[in-house]
Every structure is written in C-alpha cells, then in structure tokens.
Write a protein that holds these residues in place. Structure first.
Motif, PDB file in Angstrom:
ATOM      1  N   CYS A 145       8.152  11.728   2.754  1.00  0.00           N
ATOM      2  CA  CYS A 145       6.987  12.200   2.170  1.00  0.00           C
ATOM      3  C   CYS A 145       6.594  11.895   1.421  1.00  0.00           C
ATOM      4  CB  CYS A 145       6.548  13.842   3.285  1.00  0.00           C
ATOM      5  SG  CYS A 145       4.893  14.126   3.188  1.00  0.00           S
ATOM      6  N   MET A 146       5.743  11.626   1.036  1.00  0.00           N
ATOM      7  CA  MET A 146       4.411  10.462  -0.306  1.00  0.00           C
ATOM      8  C   MET A 146       3.368  11.289  -0.372  1.00  0.00           C
ATOM      9  SD  MET A 146       6.337   6.813  -0.025  1.00  0.00           S
ATOM     10  CE  MET A 146       5.465   5.815   1.081  1.00  0.00           C
ATOM     11  N   LEU A 147       3.148  12.258   0.961  1.00  0.00           N
ATOM     12  CA  LEU A 147       1.786  12.326   0.407  1.00  0.00           C
ATOM     13  C   LEU A 147       1.232  12.805  -0.995  1.00  0.00           C
ATOM     14  CD1 LEU A 147       1.311  14.825   3.495  1.00  0.00           C
ATOM     15  CD2 LEU A 147      -0.048  12.118   3.263  1.00  0.00           C
ATOM     16  N   ASP A 148       2.086  13.385  -1.577  1.00  0.00           N
ATOM     17  CA  ASP A 148       1.741  13.514  -3.091  1.00  0.00           C
ATOM     18  C   ASP A 148       1.320  12.467  -3.593  1.00  0.00           C
ATOM     19  OD1 ASP A 148       4.438  12.250  -3.252  1.00  0.00           O
ATOM     20  OD2 ASP A 148       5.067  14.112  -4.609  1.00  0.00           O
ATOM     21  N   ARG A 149       1.139  11.169  -3.356  1.00  0.00           N
ATOM     22  CA  ARG A 149       1.368   9.635  -4.158  1.00  0.00           C
ATOM     23  C   ARG A 149       0.297   9.173  -3.722  1.00  0.00           C
ATOM     24  NH1 ARG A 149       7.086   6.834  -3.887  1.00  0.00           N
ATOM     25  NH2 ARG A 149       5.273   5.332  -4.647  1.00  0.00           N
ATOM     26  N   VAL A 150      -0.496  10.003  -2.538  1.00  0.00           N
ATOM     27  CA  VAL A 150      -1.951   9.635  -1.866  1.00  0.00           C
ATOM     28  C   VAL A 150      -3.294   9.872  -3.005  1.00  0.00           C
ATOM     29  CG1 VAL A 150      -3.609   8.619   0.046  1.00  0.00           C
ATOM     30  CG2 VAL A 150      -0.591   9.335   0.313  1.00  0.00           C
ATOM     31  N   CYS A 151      -3.957   9.100  -3.171  1.00  0.00           N
ATOM     32  CA  CYS A 151      -5.495   9.542  -3.895  1.00  0.00           C
ATOM     33  C   CYS A 151      -6.026  10.518  -3.281  1.00  0.00           C
ATOM     34  CB  CYS A 151      -5.898   8.295  -4.390  1.00  0.00           C
ATOM     35  SG  CYS A 151      -7.381   8.735  -5.517  1.00  0.00           S
ATOM     36  N   PRO A 152      -6.591  11.656  -3.873  1.00  0.00           N
ATOM     37  CA  PRO A 152      -7.935  12.867  -2.814  1.00  0.00           C
ATOM     38  C   PRO A 152      -8.510  11.525  -2.593  1.00  0.00           C
ATOM     39  CG  PRO A 152      -6.721  13.272  -4.658  1.00  0.00           C
ATOM     40  CD  PRO A 152      -6.139  12.094  -4.694  1.00  0.00           C
ATOM     41  N   GLU A 153      -9.198  11.043  -4.054  1.00  0.00           N
ATOM     42  CA  GLU A 153     -10.370  10.367  -3.908  1.00  0.00           C
ATOM     43  C   GLU A 153     -10.100   8.772  -2.457  1.00  0.00           C
ATOM     44  OE1 GLU A 153     -14.824   9.758  -4.747  1.00  0.00           O
ATOM     45  OE2 GLU A 153     -12.875  11.629  -5.216  1.00  0.00           O
ATOM     46  N   CYS A 154     -10.060   8.136  -3.081  1.00  0.00           N
ATOM     47  CA  CYS A 154      -9.702   7.215  -2.129  1.00  0.00           C
ATOM     48  C   CYS A 154      -8.784   6.652  -1.468  1.00  0.00           C
ATOM     49  CB  CYS A 154     -10.106   5.362  -2.905  1.00  0.00           C
ATOM     50  SG  CYS A 154      -8.631   5.418  -3.853  1.00  0.00           S
ATOM     51  N   GLY A 155      -7.590   7.557  -0.675  1.00  0.00           N
ATOM     52  CA  GLY A 155      -6.945   6.983  -0.162  1.00  0.00           C
ATOM     53  C   GLY A 155      -5.578   6.185  -0.189  1.00  0.00           C
ATOM     54  N   ARG A 156      -5.775   5.501  -1.624  1.00  0.00           N
ATOM     55  CA  ARG A 156      -4.668   4.602  -2.166  1.00  0.00           C
ATOM     56  C   ARG A 156      -3.371   5.105  -2.267  1.00  0.00           C
ATOM     57  NH1 ARG A 156      -2.285   2.790  -6.212  1.00  0.00           N
ATOM     58  NH2 ARG A 156      -2.169   0.046  -6.049  1.00  0.00           N
ATOM     59  N   LEU A 157      -2.390   4.460  -1.306  1.00  0.00           N
ATOM     60  CA  LEU A 157      -1.019   5.022  -2.201  1.00  0.00           C
ATOM     61  C   LEU A 157      -0.645   4.558  -2.806  1.00  0.00           C
ATOM     62  CD1 LEU A 157       1.576   6.484  -0.779  1.00  0.00           C
ATOM     63  CD2 LEU A 157       1.834   4.250  -0.316  1.00  0.00           C
ATOM     64  N   SER A 158      -0.261   5.482  -4.811  1.00  0.00           N
ATOM     65  CA  SER A 158       0.266   4.829  -6.226  1.00  0.00           C
ATOM     66  C   SER A 158       1.627   4.593  -5.303  1.00  0.00           C
ATOM     67  CB  SER A 158       0.088   6.041  -6.214  1.00  0.00           C
ATOM     68  OG  SER A 158       1.091   5.951  -7.757  1.00  0.00           O
ATOM     69  N   GLN A 159       1.909   3.239  -6.278  1.00  0.00           N
ATOM     70  CA  GLN A 159       3.459   2.966  -6.334  1.00  0.00           C
ATOM     71  C   GLN A 159       4.204   3.912  -7.165  1.00  0.00           C
ATOM     72  OE1 GLN A 159       4.445   0.385  -4.318  1.00  0.00           O
ATOM     73  NE2 GLN A 159       2.306   0.665  -3.636  1.00  0.00           N
ATOM     74  N   ASP A 160       3.457   4.710  -8.353  1.00  0.00           N
ATOM     75  CA  ASP A 160       3.849   5.256  -9.037  1.00  0.00           C
ATOM     76  C   ASP A 160       4.454   6.609  -8.831  1.00  0.00           C
ATOM     77  OD1 ASP A 160       4.517   7.049 -11.437  1.00  0.00           O
ATOM     78  OD2 ASP A 160       2.993   6.903 -12.608  1.00  0.00           O
ATOM     79  N   PRO A 161       5.753   6.842  -9.147  1.00  0.00           N
ATOM     80  CA  PRO A 161       6.363   7.879  -8.465  1.00  0.00           C
ATOM     81  C   PRO A 161       5.796   9.425  -8.936  1.00  0.00           C
ATOM     82  CG  PRO A 161       8.242   7.001  -9.760  1.00  0.00           C
ATOM     83  CD  PRO A 161       6.997   5.761  -9.293  1.00  0.00           C
ATOM     84  N   ALA A 162       5.429   9.517  -9.674  1.00  0.00           N
ATOM     85  CA  ALA A 162       4.090  10.601 -10.151  1.00  0.00           C
ATOM     86  C   ALA A 162       3.352  10.411 -10.748  1.00  0.00           C
ATOM     87  CB  ALA A 162       5.181  11.443 -11.639  1.00  0.00           C
ATOM     88  N   PRO A 163       2.063   9.931 -10.411  1.00  0.00           N
ATOM     89  CA  PRO A 163       1.165   9.428 -10.398  1.00  0.00           C
ATOM     90  C   PRO A 163       0.128  10.599 -11.151  1.00  0.00           C
ATOM     91  CG  PRO A 163       0.899  10.003  -8.366  1.00  0.00           C
ATOM     92  CD  PRO A 163       2.542   9.733  -8.429  1.00  0.00           C
ATOM     93  N   VAL A 164      -0.139  10.063 -12.735  1.00  0.00           N
ATOM     94  CA  VAL A 164      -1.902  11.185 -12.593  1.00  0.00           C
ATOM     95  C   VAL A 164      -2.878  10.952 -12.490  1.00  0.00           C
ATOM     96  CG1 VAL A 164      -1.850  11.728 -14.948  1.00  0.00           C
ATOM     97  CG2 VAL A 164       0.121  11.287 -14.548  1.00  0.00           C
ATOM     98  N   PHE A 165      -3.401   8.874 -12.608  1.00  0.00           N
ATOM     99  CA  PHE A 165      -4.751   9.193 -12.273  1.00  0.00           C
ATOM    100  C   PHE A 165      -4.173   7.958 -11.474  1.00  0.00           C
ATOM    101  CE2 PHE A 165      -4.690  11.246 -16.523  1.00  0.00           C
ATOM    102  CZ  PHE A 165      -6.453  11.358 -16.554  1.00  0.00           C
ATOM    103  N   CYS A 166      -5.306   7.469 -10.423  1.00  0.00           N
ATOM    104  CA  CYS A 166      -5.402   6.244  -9.572  1.00  0.00           C
ATOM    105  C   CYS A 166      -5.719   5.038  -9.862  1.00  0.00           C
ATOM    106  CB  CYS A 166      -6.546   6.684  -8.266  1.00  0.00           C
ATOM    107  SG  CYS A 166      -6.306   5.248  -7.203  1.00  0.00           S
ATOM    108  N   SER A 167      -5.036   4.339 -10.281  1.00  0.00           N
ATOM    109  CA  SER A 167      -5.482   3.210 -10.444  1.00  0.00           C
ATOM    110  C   SER A 167      -6.410   2.372  -9.555  1.00  0.00           C
ATOM    111  CB  SER A 167      -4.213   2.046 -10.525  1.00  0.00           C
ATOM    112  OG  SER A 167      -3.626   2.004  -9.412  1.00  0.00           O
ATOM    113  N   ARG A 168      -6.769   2.488  -8.685  1.00  0.00           N
ATOM    114  CA  ARG A 168      -7.709   1.986  -8.035  1.00  0.00           C
ATOM    115  C   ARG A 168      -9.421   2.476  -8.415  1.00  0.00           C
ATOM    116  NH1 ARG A 168      -8.362   1.831  -1.227  1.00  0.00           N
ATOM    117  NH2 ARG A 168      -6.822   0.021  -1.914  1.00  0.00           N
TER     118      ARG A 168
END
Length: 161
Positions: free
Chosen positions: A130-153
C-alpha cells in the motif's frame, strides 16, 4: 488522425480566475495521448516545497509571478518573473516562495506509467504494498520518495506519519 494544435489555456485568465488565497496546482495539462505534462502552481508567501529528487525526468520551471528561490547543490538560485530554470533529473532541490508568494509553470516529459515490480526472488503472492501514504492529498501525485514531506508537483505538505 493527427491532433490539431490549439490553445489550452491563457495563463493571465487562469490566474485572474483563481481565488487570491488558492494554492497548489491551478491548472495541469490533461489532454489524452500527450507526451508532455505541465502544471501551473501557486505557492503562498513563505511556502516551501521540501527537498526532493526527480530520478526520471528533467523539469523546466518558468517563474511567472512573485519571487522565490531554488536551493540546489548548496546554493540558492533566485526566481522572479521570467526566470527559466532547468532542473536536470537526479538533481536534489528545494523551492521556497518569497514574501509575495510564487507562481510558476513546470513542463516535463510525461511520466511513464507506474510499474511496481517485486525485488528479484521476492514472494509474488498476496496483496501489493500500500502506497497511499505516498499519494499527495492535494494533487494525487505518487511520490517516488518513500517518506515524502512535501509534494514535488504542488508543494502540499504530506500528513505527519
């Protein structure tokens, strides 16, 4: 049949239609069959997109309104209206909006489809991770970072873990 060139958006109209406090992705390229992605992003005063690395795609960033900076390789690169910045793949960078905020356009090759492959020799049965914790809540982009802090998009902060 070939796709016909057409005007997709007028940036001044998009910015005029957005609420003054609206942030994140104000517009994105969404035409089917495209080979490019583009995003119009607004960061409010003082907002940041945390340090991240894009491993697959080069990104072209064009500052449109406001001021800010990109921190990369131990130095700050100033952004202001009309600044065009190339962010080569594998470069680490963090973005900060100035006191008046920052609006910018990013353009890059369309991201290849996500393909999750198990490590060689791994058990292949059962549910995928499950990678839902890596999906941006604002734009829906899946982060490649395993522990993202900010969305790169869009710059949205991920929820605390």
């Amino acid at each position: 049949m070939n796709a016909a060139p057409r005007v997709l958006a007028v940036i001044d109209d998009l910015l005029a239609a957005a609420a003054p406090d609206e942030r994140g992705a104000l517009w994105h390229l969404a035409q089917p069959g495209r080979e490019l992605d583009a995003n119009l992003v607004r960061l409010p005063p003082g907002a940041e997109v945390g340090e991240h690395q894009e491993d697959v795609l080069d990104v072209l960033l064009v500052a449109l309104e406001g001021r800010g900076s990109v921190r990369t390789g131990g130095r700050d690169l100033a952004l202001g209206p009309g600044t065009v910045l190339w962010l080569p793949r594998t470069s680490r960078r963090a973005l900060a909006a100035g006191p008046d905020g920052l609006t910018y356009l990013t353009v890059h090759r369309r991201r290849p489809g996500l393909a999750i492959k198990p490590p060689s020799g791994a058990y292949e049965g059962g549910e995928g991770p499950c990678m839902l914790d890596r999906v941006c809540p604002e734009c829906g982009r899946l982060s490649q970072d395993p522990a993202p802090v900010f969305c790169s998009r869009c710059g949205e902060r991920f929820p605390e873990r």
